[in-house]
Design a protein around this motif. Sequence first.
Motif, PDB file in Angstrom:
ATOM      1  N   HIS A  18      11.234 -14.844  20.765  1.00 47.69           N
ATOM      2  CA  HIS A  18      11.663 -16.160  20.274  1.00 47.69           C
ATOM      3  C   HIS A  18      12.659 -16.736  21.273  1.00 47.69           C
ATOM      4  O   HIS A  18      13.095 -16.063  22.214  1.00 47.69           O
ATOM      5  CB  HIS A  18      12.252 -16.056  18.867  1.00 47.69           C
ATOM      6  CG  HIS A  18      13.406 -15.110  18.766  1.00 47.69           C
ATOM      7  ND1 HIS A  18      14.683 -15.456  19.130  1.00 47.69           N
ATOM      8  CD2 HIS A  18      13.457 -13.830  18.340  1.00 47.69           C
ATOM      9  CE1 HIS A  18      15.490 -14.429  18.930  1.00 47.69           C
ATOM     10  NE2 HIS A  18      14.764 -13.423  18.456  1.00 47.69           N
ATOM     11  N   GLU A  59       5.170 -17.457  13.854  1.00 54.93           N
ATOM     12  CA  GLU A  59       6.394 -18.113  13.387  1.00 54.93           C
ATOM     13  C   GLU A  59       6.879 -17.369  12.161  1.00 54.93           C
ATOM     14  O   GLU A  59       6.067 -16.855  11.386  1.00 54.93           O
ATOM     15  CB  GLU A  59       6.123 -19.573  13.032  1.00 54.93           C
ATOM     16  CG  GLU A  59       5.712 -20.417  14.214  1.00 54.93           C
ATOM     17  CD  GLU A  59       5.368 -21.844  13.829  1.00 54.93           C
ATOM     18  OE1 GLU A  59       5.000 -22.086  12.661  1.00 54.93           O
ATOM     19  OE2 GLU A  59       5.461 -22.713  14.701  1.00 54.93           O
ATOM     20  N   ARG A  67      11.627 -19.560  13.224  1.00 50.37           N
ATOM     21  CA  ARG A  67      11.746 -18.870  14.503  1.00 50.37           C
ATOM     22  C   ARG A  67      10.330 -18.735  15.069  1.00 50.37           C
ATOM     23  O   ARG A  67       9.462 -18.136  14.449  1.00 50.37           O
ATOM     24  CB  ARG A  67      12.376 -17.500  14.307  1.00 50.37           C
ATOM     25  CG  ARG A  67      12.562 -16.738  15.607  1.00 50.37           C
ATOM     26  CD  ARG A  67      13.219 -15.416  15.371  1.00 50.37           C
ATOM     27  NE  ARG A  67      14.654 -15.608  15.149  1.00 50.37           N
ATOM     28  CZ  ARG A  67      15.491 -14.628  14.841  1.00 50.37           C
ATOM     29  NH1 ARG A  67      15.038 -13.403  14.675  1.00 50.37           N
ATOM     30  NH2 ARG A  67      16.768 -14.883  14.665  1.00 50.37           N
ATOM     31  N   TYR A  69       7.826 -17.417  18.030  1.00 42.22           N
ATOM     32  CA  TYR A  69       7.676 -16.412  19.080  1.00 42.22           C
ATOM     33  C   TYR A  69       6.592 -16.864  20.050  1.00 42.22           C
ATOM     34  O   TYR A  69       5.539 -17.332  19.635  1.00 42.22           O
ATOM     35  CB  TYR A  69       7.274 -15.063  18.479  1.00 42.22           C
ATOM     36  CG  TYR A  69       8.395 -14.378  17.741  1.00 42.22           C
ATOM     37  CD1 TYR A  69       9.085 -13.319  18.317  1.00 42.22           C
ATOM     38  CD2 TYR A  69       8.766 -14.787  16.465  1.00 42.22           C
ATOM     39  CE1 TYR A  69      10.116 -12.685  17.641  1.00 42.22           C
ATOM     40  CE2 TYR A  69       9.798 -14.160  15.780  1.00 42.22           C
ATOM     41  CZ  TYR A  69      10.465 -13.109  16.379  1.00 42.22           C
ATOM     42  OH  TYR A  69      11.479 -12.492  15.711  1.00 42.22           O
TER      43      TYR A  69
END
Length: 107
Positions: A18, A59, A67, A69
Amino acid sequence: MQEPTFLILASVADQPLHGYAIVRAVAELSGGDVKLRAGTLYGALERLAEQGLIEVDREEAVDGRLRRYYRITSSGARSLETEIARLRRNASAAESRLRLSFGGGAA
């Protein structure tokens, strides 16, 4: 390829990360020489995604925030490999010239 792009691709080469983890990985890979700010990072991630060099892996919600990734694509891996080879060639050429001038070390 610009150094931040190279370092971002290198940071996600072995595992999805992330944004904040990418910032930390870039700092670590560069020995602290490159410090990405959030605006710079997310602009670069968007550009790299548009170019097909990275993509969203997944996510997740953390503390009410999303967040995301990112992972390298096969195209991104090929670009990174090409840049690694270019940097090695350039470093080798520079080292050879330095050796010719100074016999193995800088004065």
